[in-house]
Each structure stands twice: as C-alpha cells, then as structure tokens.
Design a protein around this motif. Structure first.
Motif, mmCIF file in Angstrom:
data_model
loop_
_atom_site.group_PDB
_atom_site.id
_atom_site.type_symbol
_atom_site.label_atom_id
_atom_site.label_comp_id
_atom_site.label_asym_id
_atom_site.label_seq_id
_atom_site.Cartn_x
_atom_site.Cartn_y
_atom_site.Cartn_z
ATOM 1 N N VAL A 134 -12.357 23.355 -7.414
ATOM 2 C CA VAL A 134 -12.099 23.805 -8.786
ATOM 3 C C VAL A 134 -12.633 22.779 -9.787
ATOM 4 O O VAL A 134 -13.239 23.139 -10.805
ATOM 5 N N VAL A 135 -12.424 21.506 -9.484
ATOM 6 C CA VAL A 135 -12.969 20.456 -10.358
ATOM 7 C C VAL A 135 -14.493 20.514 -10.348
ATOM 8 O O VAL A 135 -15.153 20.328 -11.380
ATOM 9 N N GLY A 136 -15.064 20.772 -9.168
ATOM 10 C CA GLY A 136 -16.509 20.934 -9.085
ATOM 11 C C GLY A 136 -16.999 22.088 -9.948
ATOM 12 O O GLY A 136 -18.063 22.008 -10.569
ATOM 13 N N ALA A 137 -16.219 23.157 -10.014
ATOM 14 C CA ALA A 137 -16.561 24.288 -10.879
ATOM 15 C C ALA A 137 -16.544 23.867 -12.346
ATOM 16 O O ALA A 137 -17.393 24.289 -13.136
ATOM 17 N N ALA A 140 -3.296 28.319 -2.775
ATOM 18 C CA ALA A 140 -4.686 28.248 -2.328
ATOM 19 C C ALA A 140 -5.505 27.340 -3.238
ATOM 20 O O ALA A 140 -6.327 26.537 -2.771
ATOM 21 N N LEU A 141 -5.265 27.427 -4.544
ATOM 22 C CA LEU A 141 -6.007 26.601 -5.491
ATOM 23 C C LEU A 141 -5.654 25.130 -5.344
ATOM 24 O O LEU A 141 -6.511 24.245 -5.549
ATOM 25 N N ILE A 142 -4.396 24.832 -4.999
ATOM 26 C CA ILE A 142 -4.013 23.441 -4.745
ATOM 27 C C ILE A 142 -4.803 22.887 -3.559
ATOM 28 O O ILE A 142 -5.271 21.743 -3.568
ATOM 29 N N ILE A 170 -12.381 28.903 -1.997
ATOM 30 C CA ILE A 170 -11.296 29.562 -1.264
ATOM 31 C C ILE A 170 -11.821 30.175 0.032
ATOM 32 O O ILE A 170 -11.152 30.150 1.065
ATOM 33 N N ASP A 171 -13.034 30.713 -0.010
ATOM 34 C CA ASP A 171 -13.642 31.271 1.205
ATOM 35 C C ASP A 171 -13.806 30.215 2.290
ATOM 36 O O ASP A 171 -13.835 30.532 3.486
ATOM 37 N N SER A 172 -13.940 28.945 1.859
ATOM 38 C CA SER A 172 -14.160 27.866 2.825
ATOM 39 C C SER A 172 -12.873 27.377 3.481
ATOM 40 O O SER A 172 -12.920 26.516 4.368
ATOM 41 N N LEU A 173 -11.713 27.896 3.044
ATOM 42 C CA LEU A 173 -10.453 27.499 3.676
ATOM 43 C C LEU A 173 -10.451 27.904 5.150
ATOM 44 O O LEU A 173 -10.946 28.988 5.506
ATOM 45 N N PRO A 174 -9.910 27.071 6.019
ATOM 46 C CA PRO A 174 -9.819 27.437 7.442
ATOM 47 C C PRO A 174 -8.982 28.701 7.620
ATOM 48 O O PRO A 174 -8.048 28.965 6.855
ATOM 49 N N VAL A 199 -17.816 29.448 -12.777
ATOM 50 C CA VAL A 199 -16.436 29.120 -12.411
ATOM 51 C C VAL A 199 -15.896 30.119 -11.394
ATOM 52 O O VAL A 199 -15.288 29.731 -10.385
ATOM 53 N N VAL A 200 -16.116 31.404 -11.655
ATOM 54 C CA VAL A 200 -15.631 32.432 -10.730
ATOM 55 C C VAL A 200 -16.272 32.265 -9.355
ATOM 56 O O VAL A 200 -15.586 32.269 -8.324
#
Length: 227
Positions: free
Chosen positions: A154-157, A146-148, A121-125, A113-114
């Motif tokens: 997150v669902v994938g996690a 960021a989580l939104i 989040i790292d993949s955010l532009p 999960v972590v």
C-alpha cells in the motif's frame, strides 16, 4: 559546455525566486491532495478487487489495467470538454483552476493505487487467505486485516501515485492553463522556461522537483520499513 555551466549557475541562482517558491507551494498542494484522494478512494477498491468475487470483477480489472496507461493529455482534454463553459459541467466554472488540476491528477493516480493494492493482496499466500475465510469476518474487517498484511504494498502504491502526479505535465497544462500565479506548477514552469530558452530557471525548477520526489520517496519508504 559553457551553456551547460551557465544553466547550472543560473539554476542555483533562481532557487530563491519568490515566483518559484509560489509554484512549489501550489505543486505540493495539488499533487498532495490528488495523491491523498486517490489513496482514500483507491485502496478500498483495490482491496475489494483483490479479495472479492463479484460480477464485473474481470471487467473492473481490465479497466484498471487500461487506466495504468491512460494518456495524460487525453484525460486533460476530456476534462476540458466537460468543464468548458458550454460543456456538461460548465456551470461549475472549474476550467483553468487548481481544483480541475487536482481532479485530473486524481484520475491519473487512481488506477495505480487500485492496481497495486489489488496486486499486493493477490500476492498473499493461500494459507493467509484461508485463515481470513475461517475467521468469518465481514467485508470491511476482512479487507482491513488483509491491508495490514500487505502494508508495504500500500505504501508502494502511495509512492507510485505521488510520483505519477508530481511529474505530470500534459493534463494539468490543458485543464490548468499554466497561468502565472494561479495554476502554474513545477512541470509546466519547466516547459514554459524551456520554450523561452531560459534554461537556468528551467533547470532550477527541475532540481526542486527532483528534491521533492526524493524527500517524499525516502519518507514513505522509511514508513514502509518501520512498519
């Protein structure tokens, strides 16, 4: 070929077995609690790891990466030593209990999960991160926004965490003991029946395990798609 056909027939005949139903219930409880706990603890840590710039961040990232490949039997053995009667936490009397199984599965799911949350989040532009910085938000609000944005990740996690724990056998067998009516789950039931050459019941438990994984994965992916 006859062995396989007989096993399939016996598998479907065993699906109504009360013991199997009891095992399914415990499997859902243990794996469900472990998955929820790993999400509750892992998502905030993953967000901090992805957004933060703090001392020890690199070390934490390495620890998470190592945790992704953590051998389940090692987790089970470590917990058994801790919870054994003469161990440091022996007074808790958690050896061979469902609680110990939940803790073991939690420890296995947490790095997933972590790691996946931080990666999402790292993949955010860079533009999105710059916009977050410009808003001058507090750490909690910044992480929430960021989580939104990375909600599908997150669902994938969650999908990956549940898949990890529901199919795990080594750790739960060591700390749970595979006690009939108390700590036996689907994976340990499959091992038990296979060792006794009871291939039909073993295959029946496998079919149920596959069905659970399919239902949970489809449900979570629908949530991800709807979002």
């Amino acid at each position: 070929m006859g062995l396989i056909l007989d096993a399939i027939a016996d598998a479907f005949a065993s699906l109504g077995d009360p013991e199997l139903i009891e095992v399914v219930g415990l499997t859902l409880v243990v794996s469900g609690l472990a998955s929820i706990a790993s999400l509750a603890a892992g998502v905030p840590v993953g967000a901090a790891l992805g957004l933060g710039r703090f001392r020890g961040r690199c070390a934490l990232r390495v620890a998470v990466d190592v945790g992704l490949g953590l051998p389940p039997v090692l987790v089970g053995l470590s917990m058994l030593l801790l919870f054994w009667r003469s161990g440091p936490l022996g007074s808790l009397r958690l050896t061979f209990t469902p609680t110990a199984m939940v803790i073991a599965q939690f420890l296995l799911a947490l790095p997933i999960v972590v790691g996946l949350t931080a990666t999402a989040i790292d993949s955010l532009p860079s533009a999105a991160l710059e916009q977050l910085d410009a808003l001058r938000l507090g750490g909690v609000d910044r992480a929430r926004l960021a989580l939104i944005e990375v909600w599908p990740g997150v669902v994938g996690a969650a999908v990956a965490a549940f898949g990890r724990v529901v199919s795990e056998v080594g750790a739960v067998q060591i700390v749970g003991g595979n006690i009939s009516g108390e700590t036996r789950v689907l994976t340990t039931l499959i091992v038990q029946e296979s060792r006794q050459a009871q291939f039909g019941p073993a295959l029946g438990a496998g079919i149920v395990l596959l069905a659970i994984s399919l239902i949970v994965n489809v449900s979570l992916n629908r949530i991800r798609g709807a979002r």
